[in-house]
Every structure is written in structure tokens, then in C-alpha cells.
Write a protein that holds these residues in place. Structure first.
Motif, short mmCIF file in Angstrom:
data_model
loop_
_atom_site.label_atom_id
_atom_site.label_comp_id
_atom_site.label_asym_id
_atom_site.label_seq_id
_atom_site.Cartn_x
_atom_site.Cartn_y
_atom_site.Cartn_z
N UNK A 259 0.83 -1.21 0.00
CA UNK A 259 0.00 0.00 0.00
C UNK A 259 0.87 1.26 0.00
N UNK A 260 1.94 1.24 0.78
CA UNK A 260 2.86 2.39 0.82
C UNK A 260 3.55 2.58 -0.53
N UNK A 261 4.00 1.47 -1.12
CA UNK A 261 4.65 1.55 -2.43
C UNK A 261 3.71 2.11 -3.49
N UNK B 257 13.52 11.80 -8.34
CA UNK B 257 13.55 13.26 -8.56
C UNK B 257 12.12 13.80 -8.66
N UNK B 258 11.23 13.03 -9.30
CA UNK B 258 9.82 13.42 -9.36
C UNK B 258 9.22 13.47 -7.96
N UNK B 259 9.56 12.50 -7.13
CA UNK B 259 9.03 12.45 -5.77
C UNK B 259 9.55 13.61 -4.93
N UNK B 260 10.80 13.96 -5.10
CA UNK B 260 11.36 15.11 -4.38
C UNK B 260 10.66 16.39 -4.83
N UNK B 261 10.46 16.52 -6.14
CA UNK B 261 9.77 17.69 -6.68
C UNK B 261 8.38 17.82 -6.07
N UNK B 262 7.68 16.70 -5.93
CA UNK B 262 6.31 16.72 -5.42
C UNK B 262 6.24 17.05 -3.93
N UNK B 263 7.28 16.68 -3.17
CA UNK B 263 7.21 16.80 -1.72
C UNK B 263 8.04 17.95 -1.14
N UNK C 113 9.25 10.76 0.96
CA UNK C 113 9.19 9.36 0.57
C UNK C 113 9.84 9.17 -0.79
N UNK C 114 10.86 8.32 -0.84
CA UNK C 114 11.48 7.95 -2.11
C UNK C 114 11.50 6.42 -2.18
N UNK D 118 11.36 4.58 1.33
CA UNK D 118 12.35 5.05 2.29
C UNK D 118 12.10 6.51 2.59
N UNK D 119 12.20 6.88 3.86
CA UNK D 119 12.01 8.27 4.28
C UNK D 119 13.36 8.96 4.38
#
Length: 300
Positions: free
Chosen positions: A33-35, A74-80, A110-111, A132-133
Motif C-alpha cells: 500500500x505504501x509503495x 527526482x519526481x518524488x522530491x519535486x512533489x514533496x 518518501x522515495x 524510504x524516508x
């Protein structure tokens, strides 16, 4: 054989707890679910940058700072936390003597990191990814140091850029449409116009080096199809090495990129990132070899 299991039994009895068997299925379901939530965030962010040139440029800025991170991360960092500059997990920050601020503990980024491998139905090997946080330096009690702007020797930077190119390079007096450089796929040569400034050389040559790298990696190469990727690679390299990028324009993204599905968008971003890293990797070796030794004052 002496064991230490009685320590845990005694602890459970002391706290008057009932035995709670580990539920492997529930744990796996929670992880999945987290993934899925993280992949959904990456997908929605991919669609957002493909629809907006400004957001796409923001993505490139993040990827240029975190070039070792995958395009998905990189997309996840951009979003968060798009303004992030230095990321570590909790334990890694603690090993440096830094701690996460209490109010930031619940705001980790979250990455995805690779986990165990598995065999697909077709026999190929896949990799499970775990959430991973990580936390930015701004979320710790470490005082952020303002990094001084280091002026890099222009000749050395250009020497690094053209170190061991994938095809020969040749200078000429003129090129079509006043281009600064041109990768000729038929001749497998990059032509460079004489008389340009260092910044213009870097911008022009980095784009054509990207064309040459992409041509060598793709099964079929057409300049028009690779133009957007090569242009984006050039931007990534300029951002990384402090070259002015004010002239780059992403206001009109290619139609096939705008209409692509999230998986295809991420694949295109990965090609850009990998191509930039291939060129940057060659540059790194030259720049490291020519790095001036630190003074005693700098080492303190």
C-alpha cells in the motif's frame, strides 16, 4: 545450547502482554500500500510536468541537484520538497551528529530504494522497491552553510566537457542557421563553430554530445526525435556546472511527451538523466585530476 529467548519472554510477562504473532501477510499488504501510494504520486507528478513547461523546468532543476537519484525519485522530491538541497535518512543524519527537528519528523520525503530481486513469469529478473524516508538538511538542527560560489576555470571546464567524446570533434568556420555545434549522424562527427564564448561553447557542445550519446544508445536515431531529450540534457549539465540557462525555453513541450502515459514519461526522463550522467562522469574524472589541493585553512 544456551539461548537468550527467555529475556523476551520475561519482558512480555513483566508488561502483562499477550503473545502477538507476527502477521506476515498484513505487513506485506501495508508495504504494498505504501509503495503504491508513492508510485501514484510519481505518476501524477510525471503527468503534471509533461503538461507544463514551467513544472518540467522545475523537475530538471531538482534532477540537476540530485543527479545520482533516479528520475522517479527526482519526481518524488519535486512533489514533496522541491527546494531540497541535501537528503539523508534518519540514521545517516544522526551519524553526522545532526537530528531531525521534532516538528519535521512527520514530514519526511518518501522515495524508493531497491530491495530484493524476484523472477518474473517470463524468467527475467525484477527488483522490488521499498519506500524510504529521507529528510532535507533544512529539516535538521544543522546550521545550513552557504556554499561559496566557486569560479571554475573556463578552459578546464570545456576540456572536461570534450574529454573522450563518443565521436570525433572538428572545428569549422560556419554551420547552418548559425548553430554553435552540430552532430552529423552520417559522418559520426560533431562540428563546432569557431569563435564562440566559453558559455556558448558549453551550451552548444553539451547538446550535440547528448545527440551523439542518444544515437549510440537507441536502436534507431532521428535528430528530430532526440531533439527534446538532448536539449534537456544540455540544460541539466549547464545547471550542474554553473552555466547560464536563462536562454532555455520549455514553454512548448513536444506533443508526444505531453500525451505520453506516466511510464513513458518516466522512461524519457531516465534517458535524459542517464545521458547527462554519462557525460558528467567523463567530466568528473578530468576535473578531479586537475583539482587544486586544499590549503591547511580549508581543511580545518
Amino acid at each position: 545450547m544456551n539461548t537468550f529467548d527467555d529475556l523476551f519472554d520475561a519482558s512480555a510477562a513483566k508488561n502483562n502482554r499477550n503473545d502477538q504473532p507476527f502477521d506476515k501477510d498484513a505487513w506485506a499488504a501495508k508495504k504494498q500500500e505504501q509503495r503504491q501510494a508513492v508510485y501514484d504520486l510519481a505518476d501524477s507528478t510525471a503527468e503534471a510536468i509533461a503538461a507544463d513547461g514551467g513544472r518540467f523546468r522545475d523537475y530538471l532543476d531538482v534532477q540537476s541537484r540530485f543527479d545520482r537519484y533516479t528520475a522517479t525519485n527526482a519526481l518524488l522530491i519535486l512533489a514533496q520538497k522541491p527546494e531540497a538541497t541535501q537528503l539523508r535518512d534518519f540514521e545517516s543524519w544522526r551519524s553526522t551528529g545532526a537530528f531531525i527537528k521534532r516538528q519535521e519528523m512527520s514530514h519526511g520525503i518518501s522515495i524508493l530504494e531497491p530491495g530484493d530481486e524476484y523472477k518474473r513469469e517470463d524468467g527475467s529478473i525484477g527488483t522490488y522497491y521499498n519506500v524510504k524516508k529521507v529528510y532535507d538538511v533544512s529539516q535538521t538542527n544543522t546550521r545550513m552553510k552557504v556554499q561559496p560560489t566557486v569560479s571554475m576555470d573556463e578552459r578546464l571546464l570545456l576540456k572536461a566537457l570534450i574529454h573522450r567524446p563518443p565521436v570525433p570533434m572538428q572545428t569549422v568556420d560556419e554551420l547552418p542557421n548559425n548553430m554553435g555545434a552540430l552532430y552529423d549522424h552520417d559522418q559520426k562527427v560533431i562540428f563546432v563553430r569557431r569563435g564562440m564564448t566559453a558559455d556558448d561553447i558549453f551550451r552548444s557542445v553539451s547538446k550535440e554530445l547528448a545527440h551523439a550519446e542518444i544515437a549510440g544508445a537507441r536502436s534507431e536515431y532521428y535528430r528530430e526525435d532526440a531533439a527534446f531529450a538532448a536539449y534537456s540534457v544540455s540544460y541539466l549539465l549547464c545547471r550542474k556546472y554553473g552555466i547560464d540557462v536563462s536562454g532555455y525555453d520549455f514553454s512548448r513541450l513536444p506533443e508526444d511527451f505531453r500525451e505520453a502515459d506516466p511510464q513513458s514519461i518516466r522512461a524519457a526522463l531516465s534517458e535524459m538523466r542517464d545521458t547527462a550522467n554519462t557525460i558528467s562522469g567523463r567530466m568528473y574524472r578530468v576535473l578531479e585530476q586537475n583539482k587544486a589541493p586544499k590549503s591547511k585553512e580549508q581543511e580545518r
